[in-house]
Design an enzyme around this catalytic site. Structure first.
Site, short mmCIF file in Angstrom:
data_model
loop_
_atom_site.label_atom_id
_atom_site.label_comp_id
_atom_site.label_asym_id
_atom_site.label_seq_id
_atom_site.Cartn_x
_atom_site.Cartn_y
_atom_site.Cartn_z
N LYS A 113 1.10 -1.56 0.15
CA LYS A 113 0.10 0.11 0.45
C LYS A 113 0.82 1.33 0.00
O LYS A 113 0.36 2.31 -0.66
CB LYS A 113 -0.69 -0.50 1.04
CG LYS A 113 -1.95 -0.87 0.77
CD LYS A 113 -2.92 -0.78 1.68
CE LYS A 113 -3.95 -2.67 1.77
NZ LYS A 113 -3.88 -3.60 1.94
C1 LIG Z 1 -4.09 -4.95 1.33
C2 LIG Z 1 -3.21 -5.80 0.79
C3 LIG Z 1 -4.40 -6.88 0.06
C4 LIG Z 1 -5.42 -6.84 -1.08
O1 LIG Z 1 -5.14 -5.82 -1.83
P1 LIG Z 1 -6.36 -5.77 -2.10
O2 LIG Z 1 -5.94 -3.69 -3.17
O3 LIG Z 1 -7.34 -4.92 -1.01
O4 LIG Z 1 -6.84 -6.08 -2.99
C5 LIG Z 1 -2.76 -8.03 0.12
N1 LIG Z 1 -2.10 -8.12 1.00
C6 LIG Z 1 -1.11 -6.92 1.45
C7 LIG Z 1 0.07 -7.08 3.17
C8 LIG Z 1 -1.98 -5.87 1.26
O5 LIG Z 1 -1.96 -5.71 2.16
#
Ligand SMILES: *Cc1c(COP(=O)(O)O)cnc(C)c1O
Length: 497
Positions: A113
């Site tokens: 993120k």
């Molecule tokens: C947020 C996240 C996901 C999922 O991603 P989305 O965009 O919500 O589908 C997968 N792995 C990690 C480590 C994340 O932080």
């Protein structure tokens, strides 16, 4: 081509500019903003191996954020993707087990993120400066663990902003909670919610759509915005690394120009994989996007049967950022499946709200052929961690392991020969205990920071500085609220009576 943004639900809602959509987050009618046209990249893919991450980010984002000037966009990108990442590549590609692993965990919170959330605050403050009379931005965010810290880190001490984060009290890892509770910045606030992620997210959405509250906020000089993955300022920066991975594969001679590849994406709120879908529309040669879920496999069922049904048990798993039953960004895909029909999309979302489920038509399902969907149980996820450590001496975090496992099953069952990239979304240190469990480590019972030390001894990979800092950072007092107390908590912070 001048792209504007309109709601997935509103027939008559006025289209807004990119900067307005970034500031608002969610459309006033509760829908998500989608571009009024889909651009194609205006450069040759043969150039990709020569482009650095920042230059590529500029070339892609200018297509979407076209009311930003070149210098505005470039300075946002420079500020976002620099020394705050531990490699100048930003998103390096490694090779294990005959596949590529696209490492999106080299930013300050060691999860993917960061890629979007290091950029979003700059996009938001630039956007705010374009609209005179704009108010202090209050970022309201529900997090399944990673968004919260990444958003707090991105917005900390950014002038004219405040950020308030809600996380499920029992739904995040120890490291995730520590990361949030040790965040510096006078404008950052964080609460544990006595409920799961969906409870936190549903209430955040309610606050956004509460016109009385919006009015009270405005009177006090504030406006809400969202750092959740529904914001186009988060969605589109994620398109960049799909192209970047392709460039690295070309550079390494793993594929020929124009050759189609697969990406396996560990999916929760459907933001990451949707960015892959947009990358395909932009012209990236993609064969399949593998939608990888954990035991909360609502999406597997949706892609394989057409039924989306959130009326089912909720499981807390070793991959908490994917413990989600309402994948918000799926609404955008739904919109495209209806042939960009906001009335039909709104009707599906209403059904979801009222019944907790909906079924798409056979006709709509025919447009899902870019996707393959499957899931990994807790056992299979742990086994995948052990398998890759044995074969390649690499420790995958549980989210990445879910995607890795789904890629393996896909290849074995379909005999597909396209090169496959597993999108690696977190550092193993972020979920140290789960990784130790996967490795059958004798220290797997140790919780907390000691698990990090035990994992380090086992895998020998240096600790990222951001984790090392947790050992000595001051921790703020934990505040817990009930879901129905979230509004009061927000009002107290903003001193609204
Ligand atoms: C947020 C996240 C996901 C999922 O991603 P989305 O965009 O919500 O589908 C997968 N792995 C990690 C480590 C994340 O932080």
């Amino acid at each position: 081509m001048k792209i504007l943004y309109r709601s997935t639900r509103g027939k008559d809602t006025e289209a807004v500019s990119a900067s307005q959509a970034i500031l608002q987050g969610l459309s006033p009618d509760g829908g998500l903003y989608v571009p009024t046209a889909l651009p194609k990249v205006d450069f040759s893919l043969d150039e990709l191996p020569q482009l650095g991450y920042q230059e590529l980010a500029y070339r892609i984002l200018k297509l979407f954020f076209n009311d930003f000037t070149e210098s505005e966009l470039r300075s946002c990108i420079t500020a976002a993707y620099g020394k705050n990442f531990d490699t100048p590549k930003i998103a390096p590609l490694s090779y294990y087990d005959g596949k590529g692993y696209l490492e999106l965990f080299h930013g300050p919170t060691i999860a993917f993120k960061d890629i979007a959330l290091q950029l979003l605050p700059h996009l938001m403050t630039t956007a705010a400066a374009k609209h005179t009379g704009s108010k202090e931005i209050v970022i309201l965010t529900a997090t399944s663990g990673d968004t919260g810290k990444a958003a707090m880190a991105g917005f900390a001490d950014v002038p004219h902003t405040k950020i308030i984060v809600f996380y499920p009290k029992h739904g995040v890892s120890y490291i995730q909670e520590q990361q949030m509770l040790t965040q510096q910045g006078k404008n950052t606030f964080v609460f544990g919610v006595n409920g799961n992620f969906d409870a936190a997210q549903t209430n955040v959405k309610k606050l956004f759509n509460d016109s009385q509250l919006t009015h009270e906020l405005a009177e006090n000089g504030y406006q809400f915005s969202s750092a959740n993955s529904i914001n186009i300022g988060r969605l589109f920066p994620q398109v960049v690394y799909y192209f970047y991975a392709y460039g690295q594969l070309l550079h390494a001679g793993k594929i020929q120009p124009g050759e189609k590849i697969n990406f396996s994406v560990p999916t929760g709120n459907f933001g990451n994989i949707l960015a892959g879908f947009y990358a395909k529309q932009l012209g990236l040669p993609l064969n399949k996007l593998l939608c990888a879920s954990n035991k909360n496999n609502v999406l597997t069922k949706f892609f394989n049967t057409g039924l989306y049904d959130k009326n089912r048990p909720f499981y807390v798993t070793s991959s908490p950022s994917m413990d989600i039953l309402i994948s918000s960004n799926l609404e955008r895909l739904l919109f495209y499946l209806t042939g960009s029909d906001p009335t039909k999309t709104a009707a599906f979302m209403k059904e979801l709200e009222e019944k907790g489920s909906y079924t798409i038509t056979t006709q709509m399902r025919t447009h899902l052929d870019s996707f393959y969907a499957n899931f990994a149980s807790e056992d299979k996820t742990a086994a995948e961690i052990a398998r890759l450590f044995a074969s390649d001496q690499v420790a995958l975090d549980p989210h990445t392991a879910v995607a890795s496992r789904v890629a393996k099953v896909f290849q074995e069952t379909t005999q597909d020969q396209h090169f496959t990239v597993v999108v690696s979304t977190a550092s193993p240190y972020k979920f140290a205990q789960a990784v130790l469990v996967g490795l059958h480590d004798p220290n797997a019972f140790i919780p907390g920071l000691e698990a990090v030390e035990a994992l380090q001894k086992r895998i020998g990979v240096p600790l990222p500085p951001t984790i090392a800092r947790l050992f000595k950072a001051p921790v703020r007092t934990k505040k817990i609220v009930e879901p129905q107390e979230m509004e009061t908590a927000v009002k107290e912070i903003l001193s609204i009576k």
